[in-house]
Design a protein around this motif. Structure first.
Motif, PDB file in Angstrom:
ATOM      1  N   VAL A 266       0.853  -1.072   0.117  1.00 24.77           N
ATOM      2  CA  VAL A 266       0.111   0.000   0.026  1.00 24.77           C
ATOM      3  C   VAL A 266       0.811   1.221   0.023  1.00 24.77           C
ATOM      4  O   VAL A 266       2.212   1.312   0.459  1.00 24.77           O
ATOM      5  CB  VAL A 266      -0.951   0.003   1.096  1.00 24.77           C
ATOM      6  CG1 VAL A 266      -1.956  -1.000   1.146  1.00 24.77           C
ATOM      7  CG2 VAL A 266      -0.213   0.081   2.469  1.00 24.77           C
ATOM      8  N   PRO A 267       0.407   2.378  -0.387  1.00 21.75           N
ATOM      9  CA  PRO A 267       1.344   3.507  -0.343  1.00 21.75           C
ATOM     10  C   PRO A 267       1.667   3.935   1.086  1.00 21.75           C
ATOM     11  O   PRO A 267       1.016   3.760   1.894  1.00 21.75           O
ATOM     12  CB  PRO A 267       0.117   4.649  -0.693  1.00 21.75           C
ATOM     13  CG  PRO A 267      -0.747   4.039  -1.686  1.00 21.75           C
ATOM     14  CD  PRO A 267      -0.835   2.540  -0.993  1.00 21.75           C
ATOM     15  N   GLY A 268       2.987   4.138   1.035  1.00 13.03           N
ATOM     16  CA  GLY A 268       3.911   4.566   2.256  1.00 13.03           C
ATOM     17  C   GLY A 268       4.897   3.228   2.558  1.00 13.03           C
ATOM     18  O   GLY A 268       5.712   3.597   3.704  1.00 13.03           O
ATOM     19  N   VAL A 269       4.506   2.042   2.241  1.00 16.98           N
ATOM     20  CA  VAL A 269       5.260   1.147   2.595  1.00 16.98           C
ATOM     21  C   VAL A 269       6.827   1.115   1.930  1.00 16.98           C
ATOM     22  O   VAL A 269       6.865   1.253   0.894  1.00 16.98           O
ATOM     23  CB  VAL A 269       4.609  -0.385   2.169  1.00 16.98           C
ATOM     24  CG1 VAL A 269       5.324  -1.333   2.531  1.00 16.98           C
ATOM     25  CG2 VAL A 269       3.101  -0.382   3.035  1.00 16.98           C
ATOM     26  N   ARG A 270       7.411   0.923   2.798  1.00  6.14           N
ATOM     27  CA  ARG A 270       8.896   0.829   2.081  1.00  6.14           C
ATOM     28  C   ARG A 270       9.595  -0.565   2.238  1.00  6.14           C
ATOM     29  O   ARG A 270       9.437  -1.238   3.314  1.00  6.14           O
ATOM     30  CB  ARG A 270       9.785   1.739   3.061  1.00  6.14           C
ATOM     31  CG  ARG A 270      11.341   1.882   2.644  1.00  6.14           C
ATOM     32  CD  ARG A 270      12.061   2.957   3.041  1.00  6.14           C
ATOM     33  NE  ARG A 270      13.473   3.092   2.569  1.00  6.14           N
ATOM     34  CZ  ARG A 270      13.677   3.599   1.502  1.00  6.14           C
ATOM     35  NH1 ARG A 270      12.821   4.176   0.728  1.00  6.14           N
ATOM     36  NH2 ARG A 270      15.323   3.888   1.317  1.00  6.14           N
ATOM     37  N   GLU A 271      10.087  -1.243   1.247  1.00  5.12           N
ATOM     38  CA  GLU A 271      10.424  -2.521   1.152  1.00  5.12           C
ATOM     39  C   GLU A 271      12.012  -2.646   0.401  1.00  5.12           C
ATOM     40  O   GLU A 271      12.204  -1.731  -0.351  1.00  5.12           O
ATOM     41  CB  GLU A 271       9.482  -3.525   0.111  1.00  5.12           C
ATOM     42  CG  GLU A 271       8.130  -3.732   1.176  1.00  5.12           C
ATOM     43  CD  GLU A 271       8.354  -4.832   2.080  1.00  5.12           C
ATOM     44  OE1 GLU A 271       9.376  -5.246   2.331  1.00  5.12           O
ATOM     45  OE2 GLU A 271       7.323  -5.022   3.053  1.00  5.12           O
ATOM     46  N   GLU A 272      12.499  -3.652   0.312  1.00 11.20           N
ATOM     47  CA  GLU A 272      13.618  -4.086  -0.488  1.00 11.20           C
ATOM     48  C   GLU A 272      13.078  -4.889  -1.619  1.00 11.20           C
ATOM     49  O   GLU A 272      12.374  -6.133  -1.482  1.00 11.20           O
ATOM     50  CB  GLU A 272      14.771  -4.740   0.254  1.00 11.20           C
ATOM     51  CG  GLU A 272      15.959  -5.077  -0.489  1.00 11.20           C
ATOM     52  CD  GLU A 272      17.192  -5.640   0.209  1.00 11.20           C
ATOM     53  OE1 GLU A 272      18.167  -5.184  -0.008  1.00 11.20           O
ATOM     54  OE2 GLU A 272      16.673  -6.702   1.016  1.00 11.20           O
TER      55      GLU A 272
END
Length: 418
Positions: free
Chosen positions: A146-152
């Motif tokens: 979802v918008p705002g999620v930070r992942e690798e």
């Protein structure tokens, strides 16, 4: 300005008559005369204002012309960093965009086909929905994207239309899943796998997101592939080969491990799976055991369906089990406080199950001790041997293969797996 002067000079005032003014009125007349406008002073002020604005415009023009010339001839003059410093600062935000490179990014928009991700590149990257999760999903939100999620993410390609990068989370999850499978194999852990398909050699089970293969020779039951479909089986890893994409599992090894923990006389909770004329098959933690009709109650049971129904949960006692064949014999008759309680009051049987099982184990231990004592009594050459508090013989018989599971006093035949 000239027109302003002309306006003021063109004004005409009617002469004041002194015939109507008394001496007392002379101060008032003096005050009125003192407030008459000074036209020459107004004109001089207007000219001064006009000159001041002109000077300000000239000053600003000269300042802008000087700034323009300085930007044209020496654009870096006065800056706190050089062109080399600027390029060095850009290098800090540069990253390798080759396929297989891992990058961190923040999701800022999602749609039906995937998600846009900001990876601080010249353009945003795209995460297709089929690359968002190791499991099949219809929308990226199902995987928590979802918008705002930070992942690798890992770069898996490039879009030819706009040179944007294509990202994947599934590739990273696959690597983690293989590592997890290797760890579970090393620790010899039992896992649950759902049967989702079959072929001529075995069935396919989903474990840790992978579709592993379970050969028919490694399945402890005699159920067909169709009967196993959509069911969960306890499994152990036999082969984990990431390079060959091979994942082989065994239900037989998992069942042997579970059965090793079943002791004669122990009480377990089971669920009735099916009824046969000769007894009921009970699922006890993934293991199918047979509750023979003769082991349901001390009273005669003419119709099993009058006592048990598929789906019923009950407590049963382990009478015997064959680890090699995966056969387990069960009993509720041994748990009855009084004969016939399983038919008349099964709730009482389940409440007293552990107590009755303990009594049964004590009788088994006493019978075993008496048998060993008889051996000593009729074999003088074995004199000097002793029995410990648990009925086990010491001395030279310590190495003999005597049964440690107790004597099975029941006449229940081995359970057949349905």
């Amino acid at each position: 300005m000239a027109s302003l002067v002309q306006q003021f000079t063109g004004l005409r005032c009617s002469p004041l008559s002194t015939s109507h003014l008394s001496k007392n009125a002379s101060p008032k007349l003096h005050n009125q005369q003192s407030h008459k406008p000074n036209f020459s002073r107004i004109v001089s002020q207007a000219v001064a204002i006009n000159n001041s604005q002109t000077k300000e415009r000239i000053r600003l023009k000269e300042m802008f012309e000087e700034a323009y010339e300085r930007c044209r001839t020496a654009p870096m003059e006065g800056l706190c960093f050089s062109l080399d410093d600027f390029h060095s600062a850009l290098d800090k935000y540069d990253f390798n965009s080759e396929i297989g490179t891992k990058v961190k990014g923040t999701v800022f928009n999602v749609d039906a086909n995937g998600a846009l991700v900001d990876i601080t590149a010249k353009s945003s990257a795209y995460l297709p929905v089929q690359e968002a999760c190791i499991h099949r999903i219809k929308h990226v939100k199902e995987a928590g994207i979802v918008p705002g999620v930070r992942e690798e993410f890992v770069i898996i390609g490039e879009n030819d239309k706009d040179d944007s990068l294509i990202l994947s989370l599934k590739a990273i999850q696959y690597d983690l899943a293989w590592e997890r499978c290797r760890q579970l194999q090393a620790e010899d852990v039992v896992v649950k796998g759902k049967i989702v398909g079959a072929n001529k050699g075995g069935v396919v089970a989903v474990v840790e997101g992978f579709r592993g293969f379970v050969p028919f020779s490694q399945i402890s039951t005699k159920a067909t592939a169709e009967e196993l479909l959509d069911k969960e089986l306890p499994l152990k890893f036999v082969e984990v080969d990431e390079e060959q994409s091979r994942l082989v599992l065994s239900n037989r090894k998992a069942m042997a491990d579970s059965q090793a923990q079943l002791g004669i006389g122990s009480v377990v909770i089971g669920t009735v799976q099916s009824l046969k004329p000769y007894g009921a098959f009970i699922d006890i933690g993934g293991i199918n055991g047979l509750l023979h009709v003769s082991q349901i109650s001390h009273d005669r049971v003419s119709d099993i369906a009058t006592v048990l129904q598929p789906g019923d949960t009950l407590k049963v006692m382990i009478l015997s089990h064959d680890r090699e064949r995966g056969r387990v014999s069960l009993s509720t008759k041994k748990l009855e406080p009084t004969p016939g309680d399983m038919i008349r009051n099964p709730t009482l049987v389940f409440e007293k199950a552990e107590e009755m099982a303990q009594t049964f184990r004590q009788r088994i231990a006493q019978a075993e001790a008496m048998a060993r004592a008889d051996m000593l009594r009729f074999q003088p050459e074995m004199s000097g041997l002793t029995l410990n508090s648990e009925g086990e013989m010491g001395g030279i018989l310590m190495g003999m293969d005597l049964p440690r599971e107790g004597v099975d006093l029941s006449d229940v035949p081995p359970a057949e797996v349905s």
